[in-house]
Design an enzyme around this catalytic site. Sequence first.
Site, short mmCIF file in Angstrom:
data_model
loop_
_atom_site.label_atom_id
_atom_site.label_comp_id
_atom_site.label_asym_id
_atom_site.label_seq_id
_atom_site.Cartn_x
_atom_site.Cartn_y
_atom_site.Cartn_z
N ASP A 21 91.73 91.93 -34.56
CA ASP A 21 90.36 91.44 -34.31
C ASP A 21 90.19 91.05 -32.83
OD1 ASP A 21 87.78 90.78 -34.94
OD2 ASP A 21 88.27 88.86 -35.85
N ASN A 69 82.37 96.33 -42.43
CA ASN A 69 82.11 96.91 -41.10
C ASN A 69 81.10 98.07 -41.16
OD1 ASN A 69 85.53 96.41 -39.94
ND2 ASN A 69 83.75 95.11 -39.61
C1 IPE Z 1 88.02 92.15 -39.90
O1 IPE Z 1 87.41 91.92 -38.68
C2 IPE Z 1 88.10 93.60 -40.17
C3 IPE Z 1 88.97 94.36 -39.27
C4 IPE Z 1 89.76 93.88 -38.37
C5 IPE Z 1 88.93 95.78 -39.46
P1 IPE Z 1 85.86 91.53 -38.59
O2 IPE Z 1 85.58 91.25 -37.17
O3 IPE Z 1 85.04 92.55 -39.26
O4 IPE Z 1 85.84 90.20 -39.45
P2 IPE Z 1 84.75 89.04 -39.60
O5 IPE Z 1 83.50 89.69 -40.10
O6 IPE Z 1 84.57 88.42 -38.26
O7 IPE Z 1 85.36 88.10 -40.57
C1 IPE Z 2 88.08 94.36 -34.44
O1 IPE Z 2 87.36 93.91 -33.35
C2 IPE Z 2 87.85 95.82 -34.73
C3 IPE Z 2 87.03 96.07 -35.92
C4 IPE Z 2 86.61 95.17 -36.78
C5 IPE Z 2 86.67 97.45 -36.18
P1 IPE Z 2 85.85 93.44 -33.48
O2 IPE Z 2 84.97 94.62 -33.26
O3 IPE Z 2 85.62 92.72 -34.75
O4 IPE Z 2 85.74 92.45 -32.26
P2 IPE Z 2 85.02 91.03 -32.23
O5 IPE Z 2 85.55 90.23 -33.37
O6 IPE Z 2 83.55 91.30 -32.36
O7 IPE Z 2 85.40 90.47 -30.91
MG MG Z 3 85.77 90.79 -35.30
#
Ligand code: IPE
Ligand code: IPE
Ligand code: MG
Length: 250
Positions: A21, A69
Amino acid sequence: MSLKNRIVLNCLPRHVAIIMDGNGRWALQKGKDRNYGHRKGVDTVREIIETSAELGIQYLTLYAFSTENWNRPWEEVEALMELMVHSLNNETKKLVNNNIVLKVIGDIDRLSAGVRESLDYTLEQTSKCNGMTLIVALSYSSRWEMVKAVRDIAYKIKEGKIDPANIDDKIFENYLTTRNIPDPELLIRTSGEIRISNFLLWQLAYSELYFTETLWPDFGKEDLYKALIEYQKRERRFGKTSEQLHENGN
Ligand code: IPE
Ligand code: IPE
Ligand code: MG
């Protein structure tokens, strides 16, 4: 002593799961768009796969894209899918050379034909490897997985193939996408969020949880070593007392 040398190699977790993340925040901090962060995140994926395999970790699960997502802006979803295809095409040879088996967990029917085609190719190419198993959670969520398991078990009951009285942990696990994969001993989440986000809710029942503020694109092998060192300091009691564990010489 270097961090790497502080890891006790014969007490490694067999299975490490990672919620990768923080790509978006990493990019925004640098004044770039979120997709720039996702592209940089792929470099981290490569480094962590190589480091894990080198250490002798047997199973590595990476949460790449959740069911939730799909609700992101379509431009971002599309960019993530393209990145997936691109990475699979570029990395297949290296996975095979490193003897890594790829597995995918998730609702892959929701993926486009192009993504599925690349996935199928890499799955097939790595299927004869017998080194580390790399499990990519793609279009995955734990509630999706558990509801599917319940549905599949219900069909078997209807067909008379399962007696409800016999359903136990083992039978249930056989209907999860992680069938035959041991539960992770260690879960790592980057970016400072302290939540599970619908990831492996059943399988994490007794995992050690490790949270770090580091954003995924900045997470490197030294950060993985730190997580493993921290894991090795934990006492895993599984409901027993500390004294019981020591009595049994564990
Ligand atoms: C969790 O990350 C899913 C992945 C890393 C693929 P998100 O960024 O989607 O999670 P939330 O929504 O902040 O909990
Ligand atoms: C994790 O990074 C990757 C996916 C969930 C696909 P994020 O895209 O969630 O990055 P933040 O949490 O918005 O910084
Ligand atoms: Mg995230």
